[in-house]
Design a protein around this motif. Structure first.
Motif, PDB file in Angstrom:
ATOM      1  N   CYS A 116       2.324 -22.357 -11.631  1.00 16.42           N
ATOM      2  CA  CYS A 116       2.445 -21.541 -10.426  1.00 16.42           C
ATOM      3  C   CYS A 116       2.386 -22.418  -9.184  1.00 16.42           C
ATOM      4  O   CYS A 116       1.705 -23.456  -9.180  1.00 16.42           O
ATOM      5  CB  CYS A 116       1.330 -20.498 -10.352  1.00 16.42           C
ATOM      6  N   ILE A 117       3.080 -21.994  -8.134  1.00 16.90           N
ATOM      7  CA  ILE A 117       3.068 -22.688  -6.844  1.00 16.90           C
ATOM      8  C   ILE A 117       2.854 -21.653  -5.747  1.00 16.90           C
ATOM      9  O   ILE A 117       3.511 -20.607  -5.718  1.00 16.90           O
ATOM     10  CB  ILE A 117       4.393 -23.447  -6.604  1.00 16.90           C
ATOM     11  N   ASP A 118       1.925 -21.942  -4.848  1.00 19.85           N
ATOM     12  CA  ASP A 118       1.651 -21.066  -3.716  1.00 19.85           C
ATOM     13  C   ASP A 118       2.651 -21.358  -2.603  1.00 19.85           C
ATOM     14  O   ASP A 118       3.353 -22.364  -2.629  1.00 19.85           O
ATOM     15  CB  ASP A 118       0.225 -21.277  -3.226  1.00 19.85           C
ATOM     16  N   GLY A 119       2.716 -20.482  -1.615  1.00 21.94           N
ATOM     17  CA  GLY A 119       3.614 -20.691  -0.485  1.00 21.94           C
ATOM     18  C   GLY A 119       4.021 -19.369   0.126  1.00 21.94           C
ATOM     19  O   GLY A 119       3.348 -18.350  -0.035  1.00 21.94           O
ATOM     20  N   ALA A 120       5.130 -19.389   0.864  1.00 13.80           N
ATOM     21  CA  ALA A 120       5.623 -18.167   1.492  1.00 13.80           C
ATOM     22  C   ALA A 120       5.935 -17.100   0.450  1.00 13.80           C
ATOM     23  O   ALA A 120       5.813 -15.898   0.722  1.00 13.80           O
ATOM     24  CB  ALA A 120       6.872 -18.474   2.314  1.00 13.80           C
ATOM     25  N   ALA A 121       6.335 -17.535  -0.735  1.00 12.96           N
ATOM     26  CA  ALA A 121       6.592 -16.619  -1.850  1.00 12.96           C
ATOM     27  C   ALA A 121       5.924 -17.210  -3.086  1.00 12.96           C
ATOM     28  O   ALA A 121       6.548 -17.953  -3.839  1.00 12.96           O
ATOM     29  CB  ALA A 121       8.093 -16.438  -2.076  1.00 12.96           C
ATOM     30  N   PRO A 122       4.629 -16.921  -3.298  1.00 12.59           N
ATOM     31  CA  PRO A 122       3.953 -17.455  -4.484  1.00 12.59           C
ATOM     32  C   PRO A 122       4.763 -17.150  -5.746  1.00 12.59           C
ATOM     33  O   PRO A 122       5.219 -16.015  -5.935  1.00 12.59           O
ATOM     34  CB  PRO A 122       2.613 -16.719  -4.481  1.00 12.59           C
ATOM     35  N   THR A 123       4.937 -18.150  -6.576  1.00 12.25           N
ATOM     36  CA  THR A 123       5.821 -18.023  -7.733  1.00 12.25           C
ATOM     37  C   THR A 123       5.186 -18.650  -8.964  1.00 12.25           C
ATOM     38  O   THR A 123       4.559 -19.707  -8.869  1.00 12.25           O
ATOM     39  CB  THR A 123       7.178 -18.699  -7.450  1.00 12.25           C
ATOM     40  N   CYS A 124       5.371 -17.992 -10.101  1.00 10.99           N
ATOM     41  CA  CYS A 124       4.909 -18.535 -11.378  1.00 10.99           C
ATOM     42  C   CYS A 124       6.091 -18.631 -12.332  1.00 10.99           C
ATOM     43  O   CYS A 124       6.948 -17.744 -12.370  1.00 10.99           O
ATOM     44  CB  CYS A 124       3.830 -17.663 -11.995  1.00 10.99           C
ATOM     45  N   LEU A 125       6.108 -19.717 -13.088  1.00 15.39           N
ATOM     46  CA  LEU A 125       7.126 -19.932 -14.112  1.00 15.39           C
ATOM     47  C   LEU A 125       6.431 -19.990 -15.467  1.00 15.39           C
ATOM     48  O   LEU A 125       5.488 -20.757 -15.653  1.00 15.39           O
ATOM     49  CB  LEU A 125       7.875 -21.241 -13.860  1.00 15.39           C
ATOM     50  N   VAL A 126       6.905 -19.150 -16.386  1.00 11.89           N
ATOM     51  CA  VAL A 126       6.437 -19.221 -17.762  1.00 11.89           C
ATOM     52  C   VAL A 126       7.559 -19.842 -18.575  1.00 11.89           C
ATOM     53  O   VAL A 126       8.688 -19.344 -18.574  1.00 11.89           O
ATOM     54  CB  VAL A 126       6.099 -17.825 -18.316  1.00 11.89           C
ATOM     55  N   ARG A 127       7.258 -20.962 -19.236  1.00 14.16           N
ATOM     56  CA  ARG A 127       8.282 -21.657 -20.014  1.00 14.16           C
ATOM     57  C   ARG A 127       7.776 -21.928 -21.415  1.00 14.16           C
ATOM     58  O   ARG A 127       6.576 -22.052 -21.647  1.00 14.16           O
ATOM     59  CB  ARG A 127       8.671 -22.988 -19.347  1.00 14.16           C
ATOM     60  N   GLY A 128       8.734 -21.980 -22.332  1.00 13.07           N
ATOM     61  CA  GLY A 128       8.376 -22.277 -23.715  1.00 13.07           C
ATOM     62  C   GLY A 128       9.518 -22.974 -24.416  1.00 13.07           C
ATOM     63  O   GLY A 128      10.695 -22.678 -24.167  1.00 13.07           O
ATOM     64  N   ASP A 129       9.172 -23.911 -25.277  1.00 12.34           N
ATOM     65  CA  ASP A 129      10.186 -24.637 -26.045  1.00 12.34           C
ATOM     66  C   ASP A 129      10.779 -23.743 -27.121  1.00 12.34           C
ATOM     67  O   ASP A 129      10.137 -22.805 -27.622  1.00 12.34           O
ATOM     68  CB  ASP A 129       9.572 -25.877 -26.703  1.00 12.34           C
TER      69      ASP A 129
ATOM     70  N   TYR B 129      13.265 -22.050 -22.668  1.00 12.21           N
ATOM     71  CA  TYR B 129      13.549 -20.878 -21.853  1.00 12.21           C
ATOM     72  C   TYR B 129      12.423 -20.718 -20.835  1.00 12.21           C
ATOM     73  O   TYR B 129      11.265 -21.078 -21.098  1.00 12.21           O
ATOM     74  CB  TYR B 129      13.611 -19.614 -22.709  1.00 12.21           C
ATOM     75  N   GLY B 130      12.768 -20.149 -19.682  1.00 12.93           N
ATOM     76  CA  GLY B 130      11.764 -19.890 -18.662  1.00 12.93           C
ATOM     77  C   GLY B 130      11.999 -18.545 -18.002  1.00 12.93           C
ATOM     78  O   GLY B 130      13.125 -18.022 -17.989  1.00 12.93           O
ATOM     79  N   GLU B 131      10.916 -17.981 -17.451  1.00  3.82           N
ATOM     80  CA  GLU B 131      10.995 -16.685 -16.775  1.00  3.82           C
ATOM     81  C   GLU B 131      10.083 -16.720 -15.561  1.00  3.82           C
ATOM     82  O   GLU B 131       8.980 -17.277 -15.621  1.00  3.82           O
ATOM     83  CB  GLU B 131      10.576 -15.580 -17.738  1.00  3.82           C
ATOM     84  N   LEU B 132      10.538 -16.118 -14.460  1.00  3.27           N
ATOM     85  CA  LEU B 132       9.803 -16.163 -13.196  1.00  3.27           C
ATOM     86  C   LEU B 132       9.038 -14.881 -12.913  1.00  3.27           C
ATOM     87  O   LEU B 132       9.430 -13.786 -13.326  1.00  3.27           O
ATOM     88  CB  LEU B 132      10.772 -16.393 -12.026  1.00  3.27           C
ATOM     89  N   LEU B 133       7.955 -15.050 -12.147  1.00  4.59           N
ATOM     90  CA  LEU B 133       7.256 -13.946 -11.494  1.00  4.59           C
ATOM     91  C   LEU B 133       7.109 -14.360 -10.034  1.00  4.59           C
ATOM     92  O   LEU B 133       6.626 -15.462  -9.744  1.00  4.59           O
ATOM     93  CB  LEU B 133       5.885 -13.712 -12.109  1.00  4.59           C
ATOM     94  N   VAL B 134       7.519 -13.499  -9.115  1.00  5.90           N
ATOM     95  CA  VAL B 134       7.568 -13.858  -7.698  1.00  5.90           C
ATOM     96  C   VAL B 134       6.846 -12.800  -6.871  1.00  5.90           C
ATOM     97  O   VAL B 134       7.003 -11.598  -7.109  1.00  5.90           O
ATOM     98  CB  VAL B 134       9.030 -13.985  -7.204  1.00  5.90           C
ATOM     99  N   ALA B 135       6.056 -13.264  -5.893  1.00  7.85           N
ATOM    100  CA  ALA B 135       5.343 -12.343  -4.998  1.00  7.85           C
ATOM    101  C   ALA B 135       6.057 -12.282  -3.649  1.00  7.85           C
ATOM    102  O   ALA B 135       6.497 -13.296  -3.109  1.00  7.85           O
ATOM    103  CB  ALA B 135       3.904 -12.794  -4.792  1.00  7.85           C
ATOM    104  N   SER B 136       6.172 -11.069  -3.121  1.00  6.40           N
ATOM    105  CA  SER B 136       6.750 -10.862  -1.794  1.00  6.40           C
ATOM    106  C   SER B 136       5.910  -9.816  -1.086  1.00  6.40           C
ATOM    107  O   SER B 136       5.757  -8.695  -1.582  1.00  6.40           O
ATOM    108  CB  SER B 136       8.205 -10.390  -1.902  1.00  6.40           C
ATOM    109  N   ALA B 137       5.344 -10.202   0.068  1.00  7.38           N
ATOM    110  CA  ALA B 137       4.467  -9.310   0.832  1.00  7.38           C
ATOM    111  C   ALA B 137       3.324  -8.781  -0.035  1.00  7.38           C
ATOM    112  O   ALA B 137       2.919  -7.625   0.068  1.00  7.38           O
ATOM    113  CB  ALA B 137       5.269  -8.156   1.422  1.00  7.38           C
ATOM    114  N   GLY B 138       2.819  -9.640  -0.911  1.00  9.02           N
ATOM    115  CA  GLY B 138       1.686  -9.277  -1.739  1.00  9.02           C
ATOM    116  C   GLY B 138       2.017  -8.493  -2.988  1.00  9.02           C
ATOM    117  O   GLY B 138       1.130  -8.179  -3.778  1.00  9.02           O
TER     118      GLY B 138
END
Length: 241
Positions: A117-130, A139-148
């Motif tokens: 995960c990386i914090d910032g203007a749009a905190p984002t997490c990446l889940v990846r697996g071989d 493969y990877g999949e995102l989760l993104v925060a916008s306005a909380g």
């Protein structure tokens, strides 16, 4: 001469009755006017026990925690079943918001290093697996925060060279996804010919829009920062057709 019991004077009897009435009234007043326990100001009335939150399950059984991080003050937990065929991400304190991951159904292998995960203007997490033999692809999949508010775009990313990274390539305060893939035009991904082809890094913003590609490299390890690749906008150019 017959003797008779002395009679109680009527005035004395009336006085006794009045005294009894007064006494009973006093007892009743004491009962009604007794001090009641004070309730602190603002205290709520006693309530029934809070309902028990349903246990989050994975694949029909209990989930196990694989990884946990805190991003922007929000806890993010990666959960999976024992076989790894079902996975979820819980965002926020329990019960939180739970997202089911589609990549778990693609045969990925998730572990304690699968959540970044990386914090910032749009905190984002990446889940990846071989996936596949020797982790040659991922493969990877995102989760993104916008306005909380967190959301899952639902688009899986595929890196046939096995490397997926999260980094703010454009330096705009928003993480980008770096996918390392083989540049094997004319060959199918996963074939021996494609596996022998040079690799490049392709960058996407959190909406899934391609921002460009790097030049070609002999191996993923040649990219700066591998395996957590760190690119800049200056590294990008038009992706090969």
């Amino acid at each position: 001469m017959r003797t008779s019991a002395a009679r109680t004077p009527r005035s004395a009897l009336l006085t006794a009755v009045l005294a009894a009435v007064v006494t009973l009234g006093a007892i009743g007043a004491v009962f009604l006017l007794r001090p009641r326990p004070e309730v602190p100001s603002g205290a709520a009335e006693p309530a029934a026990a809070a309902p028990v939150t349903a246990v989050v399950t994975c694949g029909g059984g209990p989930c196990r925690q694989l990884a946990a991080v805190t991003v922007g003050g929000t806890p993010v937990v990666l959960l999976s079943d024992a076989a790894g065929g079902s996975a979820r991400v819980r965002v926020g304190a329990e019960p939180g918001t739970v997202f089911e991951l589609s990549i778990a159904q693609l045969g990925v292998r998730l572990d304690q290093n699968s959540l970044r995960c990386i914090d910032g203007a749009a905190p984002t997490c990446l889940v990846r697996g071989d996936v596949g033999e020797e982790g040659k692809a991922a493969y990877g999949e995102l989760l993104v925060a916008s306005a909380g508010v967190w959301r899952a775009p639902g688009k899986p990313y595929f890196a046939d060279a096995g490397t997926l990274s999260l980094y703010d390539v454009t330096a705009d305060g928003r993480p980008d996804v770096i996918v390392v893939r083989h540049d094997c035009r004319g060959a199918d991904s996963g074939t021996a010919k494609c596996d022998a082809a040079p690799v490049l890094g392709q960058v996407y913003d959190v909406t899934g829009k391609s921002l460009g590609c790097t030049r070609r490299y002999t191996s993923p390890s040649d990219l700066r920062g591998w395996p957590d690749i760190r690119l800049t906008r200056a590294d990008l150019r038009t992706c090969p057709a």
